[in-house]
Design a protein around this motif. Sequence first.
Motif, PDB file in Angstrom:
ATOM      1  N   TYR A 162      36.226  36.870  43.674  1.00 32.25           N
ATOM      2  CA  TYR A 162      35.804  37.199  45.036  1.00 32.25           C
ATOM      3  C   TYR A 162      34.286  37.400  45.086  1.00 32.25           C
ATOM      4  N   GLY A 163      33.631  36.719  46.032  1.00 33.80           N
ATOM      5  CA  GLY A 163      32.180  36.872  46.201  1.00 33.80           C
ATOM      6  C   GLY A 163      31.422  36.125  45.124  1.00 33.80           C
ATOM      7  N   CYS A 164      31.869  34.899  44.852  1.00 37.70           N
ATOM      8  CA  CYS A 164      31.310  34.115  43.738  1.00 37.70           C
ATOM      9  C   CYS A 164      29.864  33.699  43.975  1.00 37.70           C
ATOM     10  N   GLY A 165      29.439  33.673  45.266  1.00 37.23           N
ATOM     11  CA  GLY A 165      28.116  33.111  45.524  1.00 37.23           C
ATOM     12  C   GLY A 165      28.083  31.652  45.068  1.00 37.23           C
ATOM     13  N   PRO A 166      26.915  31.153  44.693  1.00 36.60           N
ATOM     14  CA  PRO A 166      26.838  29.759  44.230  1.00 36.60           C
ATOM     15  C   PRO A 166      27.038  29.663  42.715  1.00 36.60           C
ATOM     16  N   THR A 167      27.748  30.620  42.125  1.00 36.63           N
ATOM     17  CA  THR A 167      27.793  30.699  40.651  1.00 36.63           C
ATOM     18  C   THR A 167      29.142  30.272  40.070  1.00 36.63           C
ATOM     19  N   LEU A 168      29.105  29.850  38.818  1.00 39.26           N
ATOM     20  CA  LEU A 168      30.312  29.389  38.128  1.00 39.26           C
ATOM     21  C   LEU A 168      30.601  30.170  36.856  1.00 39.26           C
ATOM     22  N   HIS A 169      29.642  30.997  36.405  1.00 37.97           N
ATOM     23  CA  HIS A 169      29.785  31.557  35.054  1.00 37.97           C
ATOM     24  C   HIS A 169      30.976  32.514  34.923  1.00 37.97           C
ATOM     25  N   ARG A 170      31.324  33.243  35.992  1.00 34.82           N
ATOM     26  CA  ARG A 170      32.488  34.148  35.862  1.00 34.82           C
ATOM     27  C   ARG A 170      33.792  33.352  35.829  1.00 34.82           C
TER      28      ARG A 170
ATOM     29  N   PHE B  28      48.839  39.213  46.051  1.00 39.66           N
ATOM     30  CA  PHE B  28      49.144  37.856  45.589  1.00 39.66           C
ATOM     31  C   PHE B  28      48.633  37.589  44.170  1.00 39.66           C
ATOM     32  N   TYR B  29      47.474  38.132  43.830  1.00 33.65           N
ATOM     33  CA  TYR B  29      46.809  37.753  42.574  1.00 33.65           C
ATOM     34  C   TYR B  29      47.143  38.729  41.447  1.00 33.65           C
ATOM     35  N   ASP B  30      47.157  38.229  40.224  1.00 33.00           N
ATOM     36  CA  ASP B  30      47.324  39.167  39.103  1.00 33.00           C
ATOM     37  C   ASP B  30      46.024  39.340  38.309  1.00 33.00           C
ATOM     38  N   LEU B  31      44.980  38.615  38.704  1.00 32.64           N
ATOM     39  CA  LEU B  31      43.654  38.825  38.123  1.00 32.64           C
ATOM     40  C   LEU B  31      42.624  38.709  39.246  1.00 32.64           C
ATOM     41  N   LEU B  32      41.769  39.707  39.328  1.00 36.91           N
ATOM     42  CA  LEU B  32      40.696  39.682  40.339  1.00 36.91           C
ATOM     43  C   LEU B  32      39.378  39.985  39.630  1.00 36.91           C
ATOM     44  N   VAL B  33      38.439  39.054  39.757  1.00 43.51           N
ATOM     45  CA  VAL B  33      37.102  39.244  39.180  1.00 43.51           C
ATOM     46  C   VAL B  33      36.119  39.233  40.342  1.00 43.51           C
TER      47      VAL B  33
END
Length: 261
Positions: A59-67, A156-161
């Motif tokens: 949630y709130g990834c911005g323009p990033t992919l690293h997470r 719904f989700y079992d993992l939230l980053v």
Amino acid sequence: MSEGTQPSPAIADYSQWQAQDYFRTYYSEVVLPDEQVVLAYQVETLKRIEHKFGRGLEYGCGPTLHRAIAAARYAFRIDMADWLPDNLTEVQAWVNSTSANDDWNRFTHYILGCEGDTPDARRIARREEQTRKVIRNLHVSDARWRHPLGPDRQGFYDLLVSGFCLDAVSSDKRVWHRCMCNVLSTLHEGGLLILHSLYRCKAYKVGERMFPGADLSEDDLVESLASNGFARSSIDVHVIPCPDNAQYGYAGILVASARKG
Ligand SMILES: C[S@@+](CC[C@H](N)C(=O)[O-])C[C@H]1O[C@@H](n2cnc3c(N)ncnc32)[C@H](O)[C@@H]1O
């Protein structure tokens, strides 16, 4: 920002956000020391879980992919959400590209190192390919909505980053409290949360602009997690000093994880 206290004129509205400025400020040259700690923490936390997650959300990834790259090995599917369509356009462009796109290579290299691997070009390409396959839906979403991804995504989700998003919506702590409640409600009972926030930051810098910070302490985070149904015994919160980042408006970050229920 229409909700809560109006930001002071010195603080920019997200309508002024430039995805490329953000990438250039924080991600284009090196893996900054605070980001090294954050990624190592994420990998350590995920490695400890013995099963693979069925449904992950960043949630709130911005323009990033690293997470997402860091989570991809541990989840069958990852949805990504952010308020700004331009950010998601950057994410989609990376997903649609191939290993020839080296924007996130140094982060993948670092993540593989955290996992104990000896990274090389082939392994980096393989992990990024895995990430492209695991990323599923990209959602435009507002954390201030009661159901940021719609009512059917409650539990719904079992993992939230979520990294540096919920505390960056507004300088008004009441807004942060509501965003926490809204976004954390997408996590299933027993689900794992990995959350990063700026520590005691009232505004953070992107390019020449300052964006809001909710000025969080360690206690703010622990109390919010407990009141949102996370088991106190599972709540792990650390302050990581990063004095070199004072130039960006913060000198520490909070890394946290917790289990719901
Ligand atoms: C500091 S950036 C964090 C980006 C990324 N997660 C990272 O760690 O670099 C803050 C993000 O919050 C998003 N954001 C701001 N207000 C929001 C809102 N009301 N709902 C959802 N996302 C929001 C912005 O678009 C931006 O991508």
